[in-house]
Design an enzyme around this catalytic site. Structure first.
Site, mmCIF file in Angstrom:
data_model
loop_
_atom_site.group_PDB
_atom_site.id
_atom_site.type_symbol
_atom_site.label_atom_id
_atom_site.label_comp_id
_atom_site.label_asym_id
_atom_site.label_seq_id
_atom_site.Cartn_x
_atom_site.Cartn_y
_atom_site.Cartn_z
ATOM 1 N N TYR A 56 0.731 -1.231 0.050
ATOM 2 C CA TYR A 56 -0.008 -0.090 0.010
ATOM 3 C C TYR A 56 0.780 1.151 -0.257
ATOM 4 O O TYR A 56 1.814 1.383 0.486
ATOM 5 C CB TYR A 56 -0.801 0.018 1.169
ATOM 6 C CG TYR A 56 -1.687 1.321 1.204
ATOM 7 C CD1 TYR A 56 -2.740 1.513 0.230
ATOM 8 C CD2 TYR A 56 -1.564 2.424 2.340
ATOM 9 C CE1 TYR A 56 -3.299 2.637 0.287
ATOM 10 C CE2 TYR A 56 -2.148 3.489 2.330
ATOM 11 C CZ TYR A 56 -3.223 3.682 1.066
ATOM 12 O OH TYR A 56 -3.778 4.961 1.131
ATOM 13 N N GLY A 63 -6.561 5.139 -0.596
ATOM 14 C CA GLY A 63 -8.100 5.038 -0.105
ATOM 15 C C GLY A 63 -8.906 3.948 -0.784
ATOM 16 O O GLY A 63 -8.325 2.730 -0.601
#
Length: 528
Positions: A56, A63
């Site tokens: 990530y 998001g």
């Protein structure tokens, strides 16, 4: 510009350094340890970026779009895109000092070695601050989670040489032109860097730090104006005795009582409460000033503790940590790992911002009540109506109190907590937010108004003290020093009606610049 240099290391910064950079233009340098930490963290990010597994913020979207794995050839575009798309603020420009605090505090976190940003990007951030280039940041665009996204994005956009910024001469120009004029090369963002520049509580924290600095001055100033009002109302200073405050040992209460007692030392006005119209007790707004002012002081102290913790924090998501996990070795990941977290949530900062708005409103309220008492002939113990020269022909300070009352009413509205609100965003991925930026923005307005409220009380109280002196009573030496300094600053004393706004503006400047405190301290000694 302040020639003081602030060195940014790996372990956070101080409130004084924030104010020095934000308000006084102090230069910024990266320490050698910070440069080393930046380089070490970057090795970890580069090692993870080279692996096929998605990480990530390094090789994924963001998001609600975090499930997409981004290929190598699109990652630079991904980082540029997040900055461009998130630079979506609207409304009036935010003040220069707020933007400089925002930039400096982001640099503080970047320098910690927990973001994965390259040393050259951090150096460019420092170069912008030192060149006096201030990105154009707008009022609206932060929910206080994931940090102050839109405001920080506008700052990151300037690093890329895009968007608009203000130069050191105050002129707004395209950022690329300003960077070129100062010999600064725009950055080309690599993996994770775009996200790392956006994801923090830096705006709300910067405004908290500056509000605390301003409120410290205003609380000491309010102790002085409370003492002046007590004196002008011929009140008793017996309620300020240390032994009374020792049996209710809230620290701020004792400090405020001591400040007031020192201002009143040697007064020939106190103790006349048994004269023509005997009083057993003074009104609450006079007698309980240390309790109210002191409770606010204790709230400031708690807010300063929270600010100190946040100043020592590295706020980003994901963060770079040294050491491997149970599923991977340190060697595989360049000596560390990248982990998602929730440290970007602004709740700790948002709460204290709202606490400060509440105590500022109450301080303004009690100042206004004392002002009204000074102006009311039925409660002022012999002072003329509205402190007018020829009541009826002159209106005196009648409308000055109207203005003060309007400010107090606005303060009460500003005291409604922003942090009690939350509105979901990002397709319900970010389903609870702090509204810390909004809390900070309204606190700035509240602090600005509070200075005006204290100034009106000062103006009324000094006029009342002078009227008492004209009757043959001798004010305290510290009171005399305050009156003399205020008059020298351009706020005139008793007399026929005149254009009042310039006098009030002079009193306002006198208070907010700390000159009231400076005027009495040669007599009282340092006040807390």
């Amino acid at each position: 510009m302040d020639m003081h240099t602030v060195v940014v290391g790996t372990s956070g910064t101080t409130a004084d350094d924030v104010v020095a950079v934000a308000r006084h233009g102090a230069r910024v340098e990266l320490s050698a340890a910070a440069v080393d930490a930046l380089a070490a963290a970057r090795l970890i990010v580069d090692a993870l970026a080279a692996k096929p597994e998605p990480v990530y913020g390094v090789s994924t979207g963001f998001g609600a779009l975090a499930s997409r794995h981004i290929s190598h050839e699109l990652r630079a575009q991904l980082q540029r895109n997040i900055v461009r798309s998130h630079a979506a603020g609207m409304g009036p420009r935010v003040e220069r000092e707020v933007v400089r605090a925002l930039m400096f505090l982001r640099l503080k976190t970047v320098a910690s070695g927990h973001t994965g940003v390259r040393p050259e990007v951090a150096q460019t951030m420092a170069d912008l601050l030192n060149a006096g280039i201030t990105p154009v940041v707008h009022e609206y665009g932060s929910l206080g989670c994931s940090g102050d996204l839109a405001p920080l994005s506008h700052c990151a956009l300037t690093l890329m040489g895009e968007g608009d910024a203000e130069g050191p001469d105050g002129t707004v120009r395209p950022a690329g032109e300003l960077l070129a004029a100062h010999g600064i090369t725009p950055v080309e963002l690599a993996e994770k860097e775009g996200l790392a520049l956006l994801n923090g509580t830096d705006g709300m924290l910067g405004m908290l730090v500056m509000a605390l600095a301003d409120l410290k001055n205003l609380y000491t100033s309010a102790d002085i104006t409370a003492a002046l009002s007590l004196e002008a109302l011929l009140g008793t200073d017996k309620v300020l005795a240390p032994e009374l405050h020792a049996i209710r040992p809230h620290p701020g209460q004792g400090v405020s009582a001591d400040n007031m007692l020192r201002v009143l030392a040697g007064s020939g006005l106190t103790g006349h409460h048994q004269d023509d119209a005997p009083r057993v007790q003074d009104a609450y707004s006079v007698r309980c000033a240390p309790q109210v002012n002191g409770a606010g002081r204790d709230t400031l102290d708690y807010a300063a503790v929270v600010a100190g913790r946040e100043l020592a924090s590295s706020v980003d998501n994901p963060v770079v940590l040294r050491g491997g996990t149970s599923r991977s070795s340190e060697a595989e990941n360049g000596g560390g790992r990248v982990e998602s977290n929730g440290n970007f949530h602004g709740a700790p900062v948002a709460y204290v911002l709202d606490f400060l708005a509440i105590v500022a409103a109450d301080l303004g309220s009690i100042c206004e009540r004392r002002t009204d008492r000074l102006l009311d002939k039925n409660r002022s113990h012999g002072l003329p109506p509205f402190l007018a020269d020829d009541a009826g022909v002159d209106s005196g300070l009648m409308i000055a109190q109207y203005t003060q009352a309007a400010l107090v009413s606005e303060m009460k509205r500003l005291a409604v907590p922003a942090s009690a609100d939350s509105i979901p965003s990002s397709a319900m991925q970010e389903d609870h937010v702090s509204m810390g930026w909004s809390a900070a923005r309204k606190l700035r307005t509240a602090v600005d108004n509070l200075a005006r409220i204290v100034a009106v009380e000062l103006y009324a109280a000094t006029r009342a003290v002078e009227l008492r002196a004209a009757e043959g009573l001798v004010p305290a030496p510290a009171s005399q020093a305050a009156v003399a300094a205020l008059r020298a600053a351009g706020a005139e004393g008793p007399g026929p009606d005149r254009f009042l706004a310039p006098d009030l503006a002079a009193a306002d400047t006198f208070v907010r610049e700390g000159r009231l405190v400076a005027a009495v301290e040669p007599v009282t000694g340092p006040l807390a």
